[in-house]
Structures are given as structure tokens and as C-alpha cells.
Design a protein around this motif. Sequence first.
Motif: not given
Length: 144
Positions: A120-123, A140-144, A64-69
Amino acid sequence: MKILVIHGPNLDLLGQREIDIYGKFTLAEIDAALQKLGQELKVEVKAVQLAGEGEICKQIGAAGQEYAAIIINPAAYTHYSVAIRDAVAGCQIPVIEVHISNIYAREEFRHKSVIAPVAVGQVSGFGMNSYLLGLRAAVDLLKK
Ligand code: DQA
């Protein structure tokens, strides 16, 4: 924006390991495809392969300190690691679970993911593309 990809145990053996199930592509080829897509989507992708449950938990906890997902293929841990599930549940950033094979079409013990309810989900089941679809979903999720 930076996205962390975590490959779990034995995924370093792709290309030699059960190729009838996982295909002939290597981990380096997945990482190269992720880098290429990351450039197209204008995100920085960092990929790590970790065999140990504790190491994976530490990475998730610090991400969480460095990454968005996070995009994670927890490999065999998917099916039983409460420690990784708890790390994902406590993580402040979205986590997407991916699998090369369709875990629901394989042995019964693989049908259960203890991670999926807190992701959040699974592929699952699209070969190397599972990672690329996961990356697109994360962006996509981060752009929302
Ligand atoms: C896997 C599926 C898991 O059941 C297995 O233990 C793996 C790989 C996949 O990507 O299909 O190591 O996560």
C-alpha cells in the motif's frame, strides 16, 4: 482487529548491529513500542521475526485468515525477493513496508524495493518510528 508485524532477517540483532545506521534500540524495544501504540489505537499487534524467505512467504499467505493488515520490514529481501513480492501481491489484506534507515540515502543496491510496487505504501528512514508510523497508517486505512 489484529495486525501482524513481520521483521525480516538480522533485525533480531538490532542494538548490536551497525548502530551508526540502525541506532541502539533493540527489537524488543520496537515490539514494546508497537504494543503500547496498539493499545492506544485499540488494535491487537502480533510481531514475529523470521530469517527465512519461505517462512515469511508462509506467514504472509496465512495472515488473511487472522489479521486485518501486515506491517513488514523485509530487511535485505526488500531488494531482491520476488517470492516475498508475489506473496504480498497475492495477499488479500493491506501490506505496509517499513524500514528503519532511509534506503534511498544508502548504497545504490538498496534504492530499489521489489516490494514497494505491491505494498500500500512505504515508510523509510524514521528509525523505530517507521514502524509506529506504519501502524498508524494501517489503522487509519482499516477505519476508512
Ligand atoms: C532495512 C534496510 C535494508 O536494506 C537492510 O538490508 C536491513 C534493514 C532497514 O530497516 O533499514 O536489514 O530494511
